[in-house]
Motif scaffolding. Structure first.
Motif, PDB file in Angstrom:
ATOM      1  N   GLU A  31       1.166  -1.365  -0.202  1.00 32.28           N
ATOM      2  CA  GLU A  31       0.001   0.304   0.202  1.00 32.28           C
ATOM      3  C   GLU A  31       0.584   1.567   0.029  1.00 32.28           C
ATOM      4  O   GLU A  31       0.404   2.415  -0.718  1.00 32.28           O
ATOM      5  N   ALA A  32       1.914   1.321   1.130  1.00 37.24           N
ATOM      6  CA  ALA A  32       2.765   2.621   0.327  1.00 37.24           C
ATOM      7  C   ALA A  32       3.214   2.402  -0.771  1.00 37.24           C
ATOM      8  O   ALA A  32       3.491   3.365  -0.654  1.00 37.24           O
ATOM      9  N   GLY A  33       3.989   1.369  -1.412  1.00 40.17           N
ATOM     10  CA  GLY A  33       4.674   1.869  -2.551  1.00 40.17           C
ATOM     11  C   GLY A  33       5.900   3.116  -2.453  1.00 40.17           C
ATOM     12  O   GLY A  33       6.654   2.465  -1.545  1.00 40.17           O
ATOM     13  N   PRO A 174       2.085   4.835  -3.855  1.00 43.68           N
ATOM     14  CA  PRO A 174       0.947   4.787  -2.094  1.00 43.68           C
ATOM     15  C   PRO A 174      -0.324   5.449  -2.788  1.00 43.68           C
ATOM     16  O   PRO A 174      -1.031   5.902  -3.104  1.00 43.68           O
ATOM     17  N   ILE A 175      -1.164   4.412  -1.628  1.00 41.82           N
ATOM     18  CA  ILE A 175      -2.693   4.882  -1.957  1.00 41.82           C
ATOM     19  C   ILE A 175      -2.638   6.551  -0.836  1.00 41.82           C
ATOM     20  O   ILE A 175      -1.493   6.803  -0.519  1.00 41.82           O
ATOM     21  N   LYS A 176      -3.227   6.946  -0.910  1.00 46.71           N
ATOM     22  CA  LYS A 176      -3.989   7.971  -0.450  1.00 46.71           C
ATOM     23  C   LYS A 176      -3.539   7.623   0.924  1.00 46.71           C
ATOM     24  O   LYS A 176      -2.552   9.164   1.423  1.00 46.71           O
ATOM     25  N   LYS A 177      -3.554   7.328   2.198  1.00 47.41           N
ATOM     26  CA  LYS A 177      -3.021   7.396   3.554  1.00 47.41           C
ATOM     27  C   LYS A 177      -1.576   7.443   3.695  1.00 47.41           C
ATOM     28  O   LYS A 177      -1.374   8.098   4.757  1.00 47.41           O
ATOM     29  N   THR A 185       0.844   7.774   9.171  1.00 42.69           N
ATOM     30  CA  THR A 185       0.050   5.827   9.045  1.00 42.69           C
ATOM     31  C   THR A 185       0.555   5.187   9.458  1.00 42.69           C
ATOM     32  O   THR A 185       0.027   3.629   9.938  1.00 42.69           O
ATOM     33  N   GLY A 186       2.009   4.686   9.091  1.00 38.52           N
ATOM     34  CA  GLY A 186       3.227   3.641   9.065  1.00 38.52           C
ATOM     35  C   GLY A 186       3.055   3.433  10.705  1.00 38.52           C
ATOM     36  O   GLY A 186       2.749   1.838  11.319  1.00 38.52           O
ATOM     37  N   THR A 248       6.600  -4.748  -1.570  1.00 41.29           N
ATOM     38  CA  THR A 248       6.162  -3.336  -2.421  1.00 41.29           C
ATOM     39  C   THR A 248       6.450  -3.883  -4.043  1.00 41.29           C
ATOM     40  O   THR A 248       5.753  -3.114  -4.523  1.00 41.29           O
ATOM     41  N   LYS A 249       7.527  -5.003  -4.371  1.00 44.28           N
ATOM     42  CA  LYS A 249       7.432  -5.702  -5.566  1.00 44.28           C
ATOM     43  C   LYS A 249       6.012  -6.583  -5.868  1.00 44.28           C
ATOM     44  O   LYS A 249       6.084  -7.010  -6.845  1.00 44.28           O
ATOM     45  N   MET A 250       5.526  -6.487  -5.314  1.00 45.09           N
ATOM     46  CA  MET A 250       4.403  -7.379  -5.033  1.00 45.09           C
ATOM     47  C   MET A 250       2.998  -7.126  -5.148  1.00 45.09           C
ATOM     48  O   MET A 250       1.830  -7.644  -5.731  1.00 45.09           O
TER      49      MET A 250
END
Length: 434
Positions: A31-33, A174-177, A185-186, A248-250
């Motif tokens: 989700e963080a990308g 990354p998604i919005k949050k 967020t983390g 992040t890679k998936m």
């Protein structure tokens, strides 16, 4: 002494290394990308830093979490500690461990039509063996853990190394949050590991381990616990950051509903069906020993505070865990999040006040009002997370600093502590002698 610190540090790592450590970092990474570095730092603060501080807090009191929570009030002590054991035990921790084992060892090889029946069969066998072992816990489980944890770590290392060389998908946006505040967020996502509240329950194990090695002086005990915690922390940070990076890679390789699916898919992508199966079996064994440890701990705790025998408690906890596990991992996660959002701020404040204890001379008013103000805000957050209509008081809560990043309880906790100190500035006797 250094050898003992390493041994206990690895033991503490084994206590923490369970289902939550595996399933949440990959989701965070996915989700963080591109915002992953900031997100994982926040996750590590609550997923690693707080548990180590919690264990050290128990070293300060040299007893279990009830003594720590009793600084607020004896009733609070028994209720809060009981809720902690229920959360890490039959309500969330144990069912989550069983379902993670299922989702990583069995479900990847099934179709969706048979998964609910398979989950029932899997958990029936899983909890039957867990129950048998818990009735007569012995060194067998410890020996399994001694061999299992290194094997599990080797498997995770293999997955990580393979990820560096065999996963070449670019990181997603990354998604919005995570776009707006990846660090905080983390930080809140780190609650989901449950390790900080588990540390309050398991800290006494570490303290007793050092006491058995004749470390009795409080300052020496705290120092030794911090050193062991540092060893544990290094291991957890390495695991979290690495499997989060795999997430992040998936992100572009499919749609996943939880971290177990992500890791299984990654193992299958890199090493084929055999690799995914091997990882799943090893994780299931790790979840088995974790479940045994949690049921034994819960049984022993509630046997102390209730008239129910240990044997009956083990049966009740096992059946309860079995029933909740069959609701599925996603359901368990969705229900546990609001509870953890409520519990974690209270645990954080209690831990931090322990380290500041001498600064305000153990003034009970500081503990009481700080925890009260924290609980009011965290209760709102938990109920809102659960889906209750909180629109009547939301405008008031939104005025709190840091509310938008999930830390609206921070300023009320500080103000509550100050008010509590001023109201009882000159108590005839401090609550706990320093």
């Amino acid at each position: 002494m250094n050898k003992d610190v390493f041994i206990i540090g690895f033991m503490l790592f084994a206590l923490f290394f369970g289902a939550g450590n595996l399933i949440y970092p990959p989701v965070l990474g996915m989700e963080a990308g591109t915002s992953y570095p900031g997100a994982i730092i926040g996750f590590v603060i609550t997923g690693v830093g707080l548990p180590i501080l919690a264990v050290t807090a128990i070293a300060f009191v040299k007893n279990d979490a009830r003594e720590l929570a009793n600084r607020v009030h004896p009733t609070f002590g028994i209720v809060f500690t009981s809720v902690i054991y229920l959360a890490i035990g039959p309500f969330f921790g144990i069912p989550r461990a069983a379902t993670v084992g299922f989702e990583m060892s069995v479900e990847p090889f099934l179709n969706s039509d048979t998964s609910s029946i398979a989950l029932l069969l899997f958990t029936s066998i899983f909890f039957l063996f867990v129950y048998i072992v818990c009735l007569n816990p012995s060194k067998m489980v410890d020996r399994i853990g001694q061999y299992l944890t290194p094997i599990l770590l080797i498997s995770i290392v293999g997955l990580i190394v393979g990820g560096f060389f065999l996963l070449d998908s670019p990181q997603a946006s990354p998604i919005k949050k995570y776009q707006e505040s990846p660090l905080f967020t983390g930080f809140v996502e780190g609650y989901l590991t449950m390790d900080a509240i588990a540390a309050l329950a398991f800290g006494i194990i570490v303290v007793n381990a050092f006491k058995e090695r004749r470390v009795e002086n409080r300052s020496d005990l705290v120092q030794a616990t911090l050193k062991a915690g540092a060893i544990t922390g290094i291991g957890l940070i390495a695991v979290y950051s690495s499997i989060g990076w795999i997430g992040t890679k998936m992100a572009n390789s499919g749609t996943y509903t939880n971290g177990g699916e992500i890791l299984s898919a990654a193992a299958n992508s890199m090493f084929g069906t055999l690799g995914a199966l091997l990882l799943g079996v090893i994780v299931t064994l790790a979840c088995f020993t974790t479940s045994v440890g949690l049921i034994v701990a819960c049984g022993q705790f509630f046997a102390k505070i209730t008239p129910i025998s240990y044997q009956w408690l083990v049966l009740i906890i096992t059946i309860g865990s079995f029933l909740i596990a069959n609701q599925g991992l996603n359901t368990i996660i969705s229900i546990s999040v609001p509870v953890l959002v409520f519990l974690y701020p209270i645990a954080i404040v209690l831990i931090l006040l322990t380290f500041l204890h001498k600064l305000f001379h153990g003034n009970q008013g500081v503990y009481r009002i700080s925890i009260l103000f924290t609980a009011i805000v965290s209760l709102y957050d938990g109920m809102a997370e659960f889906g209750f209509d909180m629109s009547a008081i939301t405008p008031i809560m939104e005025k709190l600093p840091f509310f938008q990043i999930g830390l609206g309880w921070l300023l009320p906790a500080i103000i509550g502590g100050i008010i509590g100190y001023l109201l009882t500035k000159n108590p005839s006797k401090p609550f706990i002698e320093s």
